[in-house]
Design a protein around this motif. Structure first.
Motif, mmCIF file in Angstrom:
data_model
loop_
_atom_site.group_PDB
_atom_site.id
_atom_site.type_symbol
_atom_site.label_atom_id
_atom_site.label_comp_id
_atom_site.label_asym_id
_atom_site.label_seq_id
_atom_site.Cartn_x
_atom_site.Cartn_y
_atom_site.Cartn_z
ATOM 1 N N ASN A 14 0.838 -1.194 0.000
ATOM 2 C CA ASN A 14 0.000 0.000 0.000
ATOM 3 C C ASN A 14 0.874 1.246 0.000
ATOM 4 O O ASN A 14 1.434 1.624 1.019
ATOM 5 C CB ASN A 14 -0.926 -0.001 1.222
ATOM 6 C CG ASN A 14 -1.920 1.151 1.193
ATOM 7 O OD1 ASN A 14 -1.863 2.021 0.332
ATOM 8 N ND2 ASN A 14 -2.829 1.150 2.140
ATOM 9 N N LEU A 15 0.963 1.878 -1.150
ATOM 10 C CA LEU A 15 1.682 3.133 -1.288
ATOM 11 C C LEU A 15 0.715 4.260 -1.626
ATOM 12 O O LEU A 15 1.026 5.177 -2.381
ATOM 13 C CB LEU A 15 2.770 3.012 -2.369
ATOM 14 C CG LEU A 15 3.835 1.944 -2.107
ATOM 15 C CD1 LEU A 15 4.766 1.815 -3.292
ATOM 16 C CD2 LEU A 15 4.592 2.232 -0.825
ATOM 17 N N GLY A 16 -0.484 4.168 -1.049
ATOM 18 C CA GLY A 16 -1.482 5.204 -1.267
ATOM 19 C C GLY A 16 -1.892 5.305 -2.724
ATOM 20 O O GLY A 16 -2.095 4.310 -3.407
ATOM 21 N N ALA A 43 -17.729 -6.065 3.194
ATOM 22 C CA ALA A 43 -17.164 -5.312 4.317
ATOM 23 C C ALA A 43 -15.693 -5.059 4.018
ATOM 24 O O ALA A 43 -14.986 -5.940 3.541
ATOM 25 C CB ALA A 43 -17.319 -6.100 5.610
ATOM 26 N N LEU A 44 -15.238 -3.853 4.290
ATOM 27 C CA LEU A 44 -13.841 -3.501 4.087
ATOM 28 C C LEU A 44 -13.186 -3.274 5.443
ATOM 29 O O LEU A 44 -13.697 -2.502 6.259
ATOM 30 C CB LEU A 44 -13.721 -2.235 3.236
ATOM 31 C CG LEU A 44 -14.350 -2.292 1.850
ATOM 32 C CD1 LEU A 44 -14.179 -0.951 1.136
ATOM 33 C CD2 LEU A 44 -13.742 -3.420 1.029
ATOM 34 N N VAL A 45 -12.080 -3.951 5.682
ATOM 35 C CA VAL A 45 -11.317 -3.805 6.914
ATOM 36 C C VAL A 45 -9.943 -3.296 6.518
ATOM 37 O O VAL A 45 -9.277 -3.902 5.674
ATOM 38 C CB VAL A 45 -11.184 -5.149 7.662
ATOM 39 C CG1 VAL A 45 -10.358 -4.986 8.927
ATOM 40 C CG2 VAL A 45 -12.559 -5.732 7.967
ATOM 41 N N GLY A 46 -9.511 -2.202 7.114
ATOM 42 C CA GLY A 46 -8.215 -1.646 6.774
ATOM 43 C C GLY A 46 -7.461 -1.162 7.983
ATOM 44 O O GLY A 46 -8.042 -0.587 8.904
ATOM 45 N N VAL A 47 -6.160 -1.397 7.969
ATOM 46 C CA VAL A 47 -5.271 -0.970 9.042
ATOM 47 C C VAL A 47 -4.472 0.235 8.559
ATOM 48 O O VAL A 47 -3.919 0.227 7.453
ATOM 49 C CB VAL A 47 -4.314 -2.113 9.441
ATOM 50 C CG1 VAL A 47 -3.349 -1.661 10.534
ATOM 51 C CG2 VAL A 47 -5.103 -3.331 9.894
ATOM 52 N N SER A 48 -4.427 1.279 9.367
ATOM 53 C CA SER A 48 -3.656 2.476 9.093
ATOM 54 C C SER A 48 -4.068 3.069 7.739
ATOM 55 O O SER A 48 -5.243 3.370 7.523
ATOM 56 C CB SER A 48 -2.164 2.161 9.180
ATOM 57 O OG SER A 48 -1.406 3.340 9.249
ATOM 58 N N LEU A 49 -3.142 3.204 6.798
ATOM 59 C CA LEU A 49 -3.470 3.757 5.482
ATOM 60 C C LEU A 49 -4.506 2.902 4.762
ATOM 61 O O LEU A 49 -5.325 3.417 3.994
ATOM 62 C CB LEU A 49 -2.190 3.898 4.647
ATOM 63 C CG LEU A 49 -2.300 4.525 3.270
ATOM 64 C CD1 LEU A 49 -2.944 5.901 3.328
ATOM 65 C CD2 LEU A 49 -0.911 4.606 2.623
ATOM 66 N N GLY A 50 -4.523 1.598 5.046
ATOM 67 C CA GLY A 50 -5.535 0.725 4.448
ATOM 68 C C GLY A 50 -6.946 1.107 4.865
ATOM 69 O O GLY A 50 -7.890 1.004 4.073
ATOM 70 N N GLY A 51 -7.112 1.561 6.093
ATOM 71 C CA GLY A 51 -8.421 2.023 6.548
ATOM 72 C C GLY A 51 -8.845 3.301 5.855
ATOM 73 O O GLY A 51 -10.021 3.507 5.553
ATOM 74 N N ILE A 52 -7.884 4.149 5.586
ATOM 75 C CA ILE A 52 -8.173 5.376 4.853
ATOM 76 C C ILE A 52 -8.641 5.025 3.445
ATOM 77 O O ILE A 52 -9.626 5.588 2.941
ATOM 78 C CB ILE A 52 -6.939 6.300 4.856
ATOM 79 C CG1 ILE A 52 -6.731 6.815 6.288
ATOM 80 C CG2 ILE A 52 -7.077 7.424 3.863
ATOM 81 C CD1 ILE A 52 -5.445 7.565 6.511
#
Length: 168
Positions: A14-16, A43-52
Protein backbone atom coordinates in the motif's frame (compact mmCIF):
# COMPACT_ATOMS: atom_id res chain seq x y z
CA UNK A 1 -12.28 -19.49 11.20
CA UNK A 2 -15.43 -17.40 11.74
CA UNK A 3 -16.91 -18.18 8.35
CA UNK A 4 -16.04 -14.97 6.54
CA UNK A 5 -14.88 -15.02 2.95
CA UNK A 6 -11.76 -12.95 3.62
CA UNK A 7 -9.55 -11.71 0.85
CA UNK A 8 -6.58 -9.35 0.64
CA UNK A 9 -6.82 -6.31 -1.53
CA UNK A 10 -4.76 -7.81 -4.39
CA UNK A 11 -2.80 -4.61 -5.05
CA UNK A 12 0.51 -5.37 -3.36
CA UNK A 13 2.20 -2.93 -1.01
CA UNK A 14 0.00 0.00 0.00
CA UNK A 15 1.68 3.13 -1.29
CA UNK A 16 -1.48 5.20 -1.27
CA UNK A 17 -2.45 6.77 -4.57
CA UNK A 18 0.60 5.21 -6.25
CA UNK A 19 -1.05 1.85 -5.66
CA UNK A 20 -4.76 2.62 -5.79
CA UNK A 21 -4.80 5.33 -8.44
CA UNK A 22 -5.27 8.98 -7.52
CA UNK A 23 -9.03 8.53 -7.30
CA UNK A 24 -8.85 4.99 -5.97
CA UNK A 25 -9.83 3.57 -9.34
CA UNK A 26 -7.68 0.41 -9.11
CA UNK A 27 -8.91 -0.32 -5.58
CA UNK A 28 -12.52 0.36 -6.54
CA UNK A 29 -12.13 -2.05 -9.47
CA UNK A 30 -10.91 -4.77 -7.05
CA UNK A 31 -13.84 -4.17 -4.71
CA UNK A 32 -16.22 -4.27 -7.70
CA UNK A 33 -14.79 -7.66 -8.72
CA UNK A 34 -15.07 -9.09 -5.22
CA UNK A 35 -18.61 -7.78 -4.68
CA UNK A 36 -19.64 -9.26 -8.05
CA UNK A 37 -18.00 -12.56 -7.13
CA UNK A 38 -19.91 -12.85 -3.84
CA UNK A 39 -23.07 -11.25 -5.20
CA UNK A 40 -23.43 -8.56 -2.53
CA UNK A 41 -21.71 -5.53 -1.01
CA UNK A 42 -18.58 -6.40 0.98
CA UNK A 43 -17.16 -5.31 4.32
CA UNK A 44 -13.84 -3.50 4.09
CA UNK A 45 -11.32 -3.80 6.91
CA UNK A 46 -8.21 -1.65 6.77
CA UNK A 47 -5.27 -0.97 9.04
CA UNK A 48 -3.66 2.48 9.09
CA UNK A 49 -3.47 3.76 5.48
CA UNK A 50 -5.53 0.72 4.45
CA UNK A 51 -8.42 2.02 6.55
CA UNK A 52 -8.17 5.38 4.85
CA UNK A 53 -8.39 3.62 1.48
CA UNK A 54 -11.43 1.64 2.72
CA UNK A 55 -13.16 4.90 3.65
CA UNK A 56 -12.36 6.31 0.20
CA UNK A 57 -14.06 3.36 -1.51
CA UNK A 58 -17.09 3.59 0.80
CA UNK A 59 -17.52 7.29 0.03
CA UNK A 60 -17.16 6.86 -3.69
CA UNK A 61 -19.00 3.56 -4.14
CA UNK A 62 -21.28 2.90 -1.14
CA UNK A 63 -23.24 0.46 -3.31
CA UNK A 64 -20.25 -1.93 -3.10
CA UNK A 65 -19.65 -1.65 0.65
CA UNK A 66 -21.71 -3.13 3.52
CA UNK A 67 -19.50 -1.63 6.25
CA UNK A 68 -16.02 -0.30 6.99
CA UNK A 69 -13.76 -1.24 9.88
CA UNK A 70 -10.70 0.95 10.37
CA UNK A 71 -7.83 0.06 12.67
CA UNK A 72 -5.45 2.86 13.70
CA UNK A 73 -6.40 4.89 10.62
CA UNK A 74 -5.89 8.66 11.06
CA UNK A 75 -8.76 10.00 8.95
CA UNK A 76 -10.44 12.51 11.25
CA UNK A 77 -7.93 15.30 11.57
CA UNK A 78 -4.76 16.95 10.36
CA UNK A 79 -2.34 14.31 9.08
CA UNK A 80 0.48 16.34 10.60
CA UNK A 81 -0.88 15.22 13.99
CA UNK A 82 0.99 11.97 13.39
CA UNK A 83 4.64 11.05 13.75
CA UNK A 84 4.63 9.56 10.26
CA UNK A 85 3.37 12.31 7.98
CA UNK A 86 6.83 12.84 6.47
CA UNK A 87 7.13 9.10 5.88
CA UNK A 88 3.68 9.21 4.23
CA UNK A 89 4.87 11.92 1.86
CA UNK A 90 8.09 10.04 1.07
CA UNK A 91 6.35 6.68 0.58
CA UNK A 92 3.39 7.90 -1.47
CA UNK A 93 5.01 10.78 -3.34
CA UNK A 94 2.10 13.00 -2.30
CA UNK A 95 2.36 16.24 -0.34
CA UNK A 96 -0.16 17.01 2.38
CA UNK A 97 -0.28 20.59 1.09
CA UNK A 98 -1.36 19.44 -2.39
CA UNK A 99 -4.94 20.58 -3.13
CA UNK A 100 -5.91 17.08 -4.35
CA UNK A 101 -4.63 15.50 -1.13
CA UNK A 102 -6.46 18.12 0.95
CA UNK A 103 -9.68 17.53 -1.01
CA UNK A 104 -9.38 13.77 -0.52
CA UNK A 105 -8.62 14.21 3.20
CA UNK A 106 -11.75 16.33 3.64
CA UNK A 107 -13.80 13.69 1.83
CA UNK A 108 -12.39 10.91 4.04
CA UNK A 109 -13.22 12.82 7.22
CA UNK A 110 -16.91 13.14 6.32
CA UNK A 111 -19.27 10.62 7.96
CA UNK A 112 -19.53 7.44 5.92
CA UNK A 113 -22.73 6.50 4.08
CA UNK A 114 -22.36 2.92 5.43
CA UNK A 115 -21.99 1.54 8.97
CA UNK A 116 -18.48 1.81 10.36
CA UNK A 117 -16.29 0.84 13.28
CA UNK A 118 -13.17 2.85 14.12
CA UNK A 119 -10.67 1.04 16.35
CA UNK A 120 -8.18 3.43 17.90
CA UNK A 121 -5.57 3.74 20.65
CA UNK A 122 -4.30 6.62 22.78
CA UNK A 123 -1.03 4.72 23.12
CA UNK A 124 -0.52 4.23 19.35
CA UNK A 125 2.77 6.12 19.27
CA UNK A 126 2.87 6.73 15.50
CA UNK A 127 -0.52 8.21 14.77
CA UNK A 128 -2.59 10.34 17.10
CA UNK A 129 -5.41 8.08 18.26
CA UNK A 130 -7.67 11.10 18.61
CA UNK A 131 -7.77 11.47 14.81
CA UNK A 132 -8.46 7.76 14.26
CA UNK A 133 -12.11 8.33 15.10
CA UNK A 134 -14.54 11.21 14.97
CA UNK A 135 -16.46 11.55 18.23
CA UNK A 136 -20.15 11.73 17.50
CA UNK A 137 -19.81 10.44 13.93
CA UNK A 138 -23.20 9.03 13.01
CA UNK A 139 -23.28 5.38 12.10
CA UNK A 140 -19.72 4.80 13.40
CA UNK A 141 -18.81 2.95 16.59
CA UNK A 142 -15.48 4.11 18.01
CA UNK A 143 -13.75 1.47 20.09
CA UNK A 144 -10.66 2.31 22.08
CA UNK A 145 -8.06 -0.38 22.58
CA UNK A 146 -4.61 -0.30 24.13
CA UNK A 147 -1.92 -0.93 21.54
CA UNK A 148 1.02 0.51 19.72
CA UNK A 149 0.63 1.11 16.00
CA UNK A 150 2.99 -1.59 14.85
CA UNK A 151 1.34 -4.97 15.05
CA UNK A 152 -2.02 -3.60 16.14
CA UNK A 153 -3.73 -5.90 13.62
CA UNK A 154 -2.25 -8.95 15.37
CA UNK A 155 -3.59 -8.20 18.85
CA UNK A 156 -6.30 -10.67 19.95
CA UNK A 157 -8.37 -7.80 21.37
CA UNK A 158 -8.39 -6.06 17.98
CA UNK A 159 -9.22 -9.26 16.12
CA UNK A 160 -12.17 -9.80 18.48
CA UNK A 161 -13.47 -6.30 17.82
CA UNK A 162 -13.13 -6.80 14.05
CA UNK A 163 -14.90 -10.17 14.28
CA UNK A 164 -17.67 -8.58 16.32
CA UNK A 165 -18.12 -5.79 13.81
CA UNK A 166 -18.28 -8.24 10.93
CA UNK A 167 -20.82 -10.39 12.79
CA UNK A 168 -23.21 -7.44 13.23
Amino acid sequence: ARGHNARGWQLGRNLGARTTGSDGDRLIAEVERFAAEVGQPVALVGVSLGGIMARLVAHRRPDLVSQVVTVASPYAGDARATNVWRAFEWMTGERLSDPDVQRRSAELARPLPVPATAIWSRSDGLVNGMICHAPGEENCRAIEIRSSHLGVQLRPEVLEVVAGALAR
